[in-house]
Design an enzyme around this catalytic site. Structure first.
Site, PDB file in Angstrom:
ATOM      1  N   HIS A   1      31.602  38.783  56.788  1.00 21.96           N
ATOM      2  CA  HIS A   1      33.063  38.811  56.662  1.00 21.96           C
ATOM      3  C   HIS A   1      33.571  40.253  56.504  1.00 21.96           C
ATOM      4  O   HIS A   1      34.211  40.610  55.514  1.00 21.96           O
ATOM      5  CB  HIS A   1      33.533  37.956  55.477  1.00 21.96           C
ATOM      6  CG  HIS A   1      34.998  37.627  55.547  1.00 21.96           C
ATOM      7  ND1 HIS A   1      35.532  36.442  55.140  1.00 21.96           N
ATOM      8  CD2 HIS A   1      36.065  38.355  56.000  1.00 21.96           C
ATOM      9  CE1 HIS A   1      36.854  36.443  55.328  1.00 21.96           C
ATOM     10  NE2 HIS A   1      37.192  37.609  55.850  1.00 21.96           N
TER      11      HIS A   1
ATOM     12  N   ARG B   1      38.342  32.515  60.382  1.00 17.85           N
ATOM     13  CA  ARG B   1      37.867  31.809  59.186  1.00 17.85           C
ATOM     14  C   ARG B   1      36.805  30.791  59.619  1.00 17.85           C
ATOM     15  O   ARG B   1      36.907  30.181  60.688  1.00 17.85           O
ATOM     16  CB  ARG B   1      39.013  31.067  58.494  1.00 17.85           C
ATOM     17  CG  ARG B   1      40.034  31.971  57.813  1.00 17.85           C
ATOM     18  CD  ARG B   1      39.469  32.659  56.572  1.00 17.85           C
ATOM     19  NE  ARG B   1      40.471  33.440  55.858  1.00 17.85           N
ATOM     20  CZ  ARG B   1      40.686  34.757  56.018  1.00 17.85           C
ATOM     21  NH1 ARG B   1      39.936  35.462  56.849  1.00 17.85           N
ATOM     22  NH2 ARG B   1      41.618  35.365  55.306  1.00 17.85           N
TER      23      ARG B   1
HETATM   24  P1  NAP Z   1      49.269  36.706  62.710  1.00 14.35           P
HETATM   25  O1  NAP Z   1      49.893  38.003  63.073  1.00 14.35           O
HETATM   26  O2  NAP Z   1      50.024  35.771  61.825  1.00 14.35           O
HETATM   27  O3  NAP Z   1      48.925  35.951  64.079  1.00 14.35           O
HETATM   28  C1  NAP Z   1      48.528  34.620  64.116  1.00 14.35           C
HETATM   29  C2  NAP Z   1      48.515  34.140  65.565  1.00 14.35           C
HETATM   30  O4  NAP Z   1      47.992  32.811  65.599  1.00 14.35           O
HETATM   31  C3  NAP Z   1      49.919  34.084  66.182  1.00 14.35           C
HETATM   32  O5  NAP Z   1      49.872  34.490  67.514  1.00 14.35           O
HETATM   33  C4  NAP Z   1      50.268  32.593  66.095  1.00 14.35           C
HETATM   34  O6  NAP Z   1      51.156  32.135  67.102  1.00 14.35           O
HETATM   35  C5  NAP Z   1      48.900  31.978  66.311  1.00 14.35           C
HETATM   36  N1  NAP Z   1      48.862  30.606  65.779  1.00 14.35           N
HETATM   37  C6  NAP Z   1      49.018  30.192  64.493  1.00 14.35           C
HETATM   38  N2  NAP Z   1      48.928  28.847  64.407  1.00 14.35           N
HETATM   39  C7  NAP Z   1      48.729  28.409  65.671  1.00 14.35           C
HETATM   40  C8  NAP Z   1      48.572  27.120  66.241  1.00 14.35           C
HETATM   41  N3  NAP Z   1      48.595  26.005  65.500  1.00 14.35           N
HETATM   42  N4  NAP Z   1      48.376  27.038  67.573  1.00 14.35           N
HETATM   43  C9  NAP Z   1      48.359  28.147  68.344  1.00 14.35           C
HETATM   44  N5  NAP Z   1      48.497  29.402  67.864  1.00 14.35           N
HETATM   45  C10 NAP Z   1      48.681  29.531  66.545  1.00 14.35           C
HETATM   46  O7  NAP Z   1      47.837  36.923  62.035  1.00 14.35           O
HETATM   47  P2  NAP Z   1      46.873  38.204  62.152  1.00 14.35           P
HETATM   48  O8  NAP Z   1      47.327  39.293  61.259  1.00 14.35           O
HETATM   49  O9  NAP Z   1      46.657  38.505  63.588  1.00 14.35           O
HETATM   50  O10 NAP Z   1      45.531  37.597  61.500  1.00 14.35           O
HETATM   51  C11 NAP Z   1      44.885  36.473  62.045  1.00 14.35           C
HETATM   52  C12 NAP Z   1      43.798  35.976  61.126  1.00 14.35           C
HETATM   53  O11 NAP Z   1      42.673  36.847  61.176  1.00 14.35           O
HETATM   54  C13 NAP Z   1      44.126  35.934  59.640  1.00 14.35           C
HETATM   55  O12 NAP Z   1      44.903  34.799  59.302  1.00 14.35           O
HETATM   56  C14 NAP Z   1      42.761  35.884  59.000  1.00 14.35           C
HETATM   57  O13 NAP Z   1      42.340  34.540  58.865  1.00 14.35           O
HETATM   58  C15 NAP Z   1      41.874  36.579  60.035  1.00 14.35           C
HETATM   59  N6  NAP Z   1      41.315  37.848  59.540  1.00 14.35           N
HETATM   60  C16 NAP Z   1      39.976  37.974  59.430  1.00 14.35           C
HETATM   61  C17 NAP Z   1      39.425  39.177  59.013  1.00 14.35           C
HETATM   62  C18 NAP Z   1      37.925  39.388  58.964  1.00 14.35           C
HETATM   63  O14 NAP Z   1      37.469  40.404  58.495  1.00 14.35           O
HETATM   64  N7  NAP Z   1      37.131  38.470  59.463  1.00 14.35           N
HETATM   65  C19 NAP Z   1      40.257  40.248  58.688  1.00 14.35           C
HETATM   66  C20 NAP Z   1      41.625  40.074  58.813  1.00 14.35           C
HETATM   67  C21 NAP Z   1      42.152  38.874  59.235  1.00 14.35           C
HETATM   68  P3  NAP Z   1      52.677  32.689  67.191  1.00 14.35           P
HETATM   69  O15 NAP Z   1      52.545  34.135  67.629  1.00 14.35           O
HETATM   70  O16 NAP Z   1      53.322  31.873  68.236  1.00 14.35           O
HETATM   71  O17 NAP Z   1      53.264  32.550  65.818  1.00 14.35           O
HETATM   72  C1  GLV Z   2      40.526  39.116  55.628  1.00 12.55           C
HETATM   73  O1  GLV Z   2      39.791  38.235  55.963  1.00 12.55           O
HETATM   74  C2  GLV Z   2      41.954  39.051  55.694  1.00 12.55           C
HETATM   75  O2  GLV Z   2      42.504  37.958  55.936  1.00 12.55           O
HETATM   76  O3  GLV Z   2      42.603  40.088  55.491  1.00 12.55           O
END
Ligand code: NAP
Ligand code: GLV
Length: 318
Positions: free
Chosen positions: A281, A233
């Site tokens: 994005h 983000r």
């Molecule tokens: P997820 O499975 O919830 O993983 C989040 C990771 O971040 C976990 O490893 C978590 O630690 C870590 N984390 C959260 N808060 C933290 C903190 N304060 N300090 C250190 N580590 C922290 O999420 P995901 O599915 O991988 O997605 C991640 C993000 O990608 C989404 O929230 C979204 O913003 C972004 N995204 C972007 C796009 C795009 O097209 N640009 C598409 C999809 C997603 P723990 O494992 O210890 O809980």
């Molecule tokens: C896209 O940015 C998502 O969070 O799925």
């Protein structure tokens, strides 16, 4: 019994393929469902599916058993008033992990192999026929990558980078055990993680703890010249600090998919910066078939009283 499901997407045309895919997937699991596309509505829906929901939709569905988001991040949804007791269930992977791996590997390799430098040299010198100039070879092994956020998406990116020979450091709230990845857990290890990394990749959820986390003091700790890739983000990053460190040469550049303001304004300094690569994005998009199958399985499990993955922890905001 027929399940009643409410669905809203920002684009009405996008809602129909979701309705078709979810109906098919539920039927395949023996569940019959009727799906209303907002502003059509049921008096007493069982579940709601949202992307880009407005407060009006949430207010009309306060009694649902669970609210499913059609994406991975829930920061947008949590800006709205969602009843504290309503379970929010997000997409886990849903076809996005492979796309993230492609995006990050492409950006990292483009930087390491200096394809960006070659592209610009070949173009700017086309008239004079010069700059046919191979540069010193550089190897992924010289560019340790630090991934912030080792969740559903970050852990897959780590595997893909390793396959190209990048040393990988992973930082998350709790340390992980992933073969070949140097794991760092929690705030106390953040400085060591940054100092061990040269390419930084942001894959964190946006929460009160992670907003503005990537600032001058943090970026300065990367091995120099470093590189920054943001696929999470825009509000994770203090944009002026990033620009200053690219302009000072501490960072060689950045590949950015997300911004504090989207669409990125035409006048924004990132737009014309020669060392910043931009995408709108689109690093990873939710794939309908995979995600509809995932949601259908979760709905059926919830109907059986079972627990499901992807439940958002409201106290952590992810
Ligand atoms: P997820 O499975 O919830 O993983 C989040 C990771 O971040 C976990 O490893 C978590 O630690 C870590 N984390 C959260 N808060 C933290 C903190 N304060 N300090 C250190 N580590 C922290 O999420 P995901 O599915 O991988 O997605 C991640 C993000 O990608 C989404 O929230 C979204 O913003 C972004 N995204 C972007 C796009 C795009 O097209 N640009 C598409 C999809 C997603 P723990 O494992 O210890 O809980
Ligand atoms: C896209 O940015 C998502 O969070 O799925």
């Amino acid at each position: 019994m027929k399940l009643k499901i409410a669905l809203t997407c920002p684009d009405a045309d996008a809602a129909k393929p979701w309705r078709n895919a979810l109906t098919t997937q539920l039927l395949a699991l023996g569940a019959d469902a009727e799906i209303a596309l907002w502003p059509e509505r049921f008096a007493d829906p069982d579940y709601a599916l949202v992307w880009g929901a407005g407060q009006g939709f949430l207010d009309a569905h306060r009694g649902v058993k669970a609210l499913f988001t059609l994406g991975a991040g829930v920061d947008g949804l949590l800006k709205l008033d969602v009843p504290a007791a309503m379970p929010i269930i997000r997409i886990e992977d849903g076809g996005m992990a492979a796309q993230m791996a492609e995006y990050v590997c492409h950006a990292a390799l483009r930087h390491v192999r200096q394809f960006d430098v070659y592209e610009s040299a070949m173009r700017t010198s086309a008239a004079g026929g010069g700059a046919w100039q191979p540069l010193e070879p550089r190897r992924p092994a010289q560019f340790p990558v630090g991934i912030m956020g080792m969740g559903a998406l970050g852990s897959r990116v780590a595997q893909a980078l390793q396959a190209f020979g990048f040393p990988v450091n992973g930082w998350s709230r709790s340390a992980k055990e992933i073969p070949g990845v140097a794991s760092f857990g929690g705030e106390a290890s953040l400085d060591r993680f940054l100092q061990a990394s040269r390419i930084l990749v942001c894959m964190l959820p946006l929460t009160p703890d992670t907003r503005d986390l990537i600032n001058r003091a943090r970026l300065q700790q990367l091995q120099s010249p470093g590189y920054f890739i943001n696929v999470a983000r825009g509000a994770h990053v203090v944009e002026a600090d990033l620009l200053a460190l690219i302009d000072s040469g501490h960072l060689a550049g950045a590949a950015l998919d997300v911004f504090r303001e989207e669409p990125l304004p035409a006048s924004h300094p990132f737009r014309a910066h020669p060392r910043i690569a931009l995408t709108p994005h689109t690093a990873a998009q939710t794939l309908i078939d995979e995600s509809a199958q995932q949601i259908a399985h979760k709905i059926v499990a919830l109907e059986r009283g079972e627990s499901v993955g992807g439940l958002v922890d409201r106290s952590r905001a992810y």
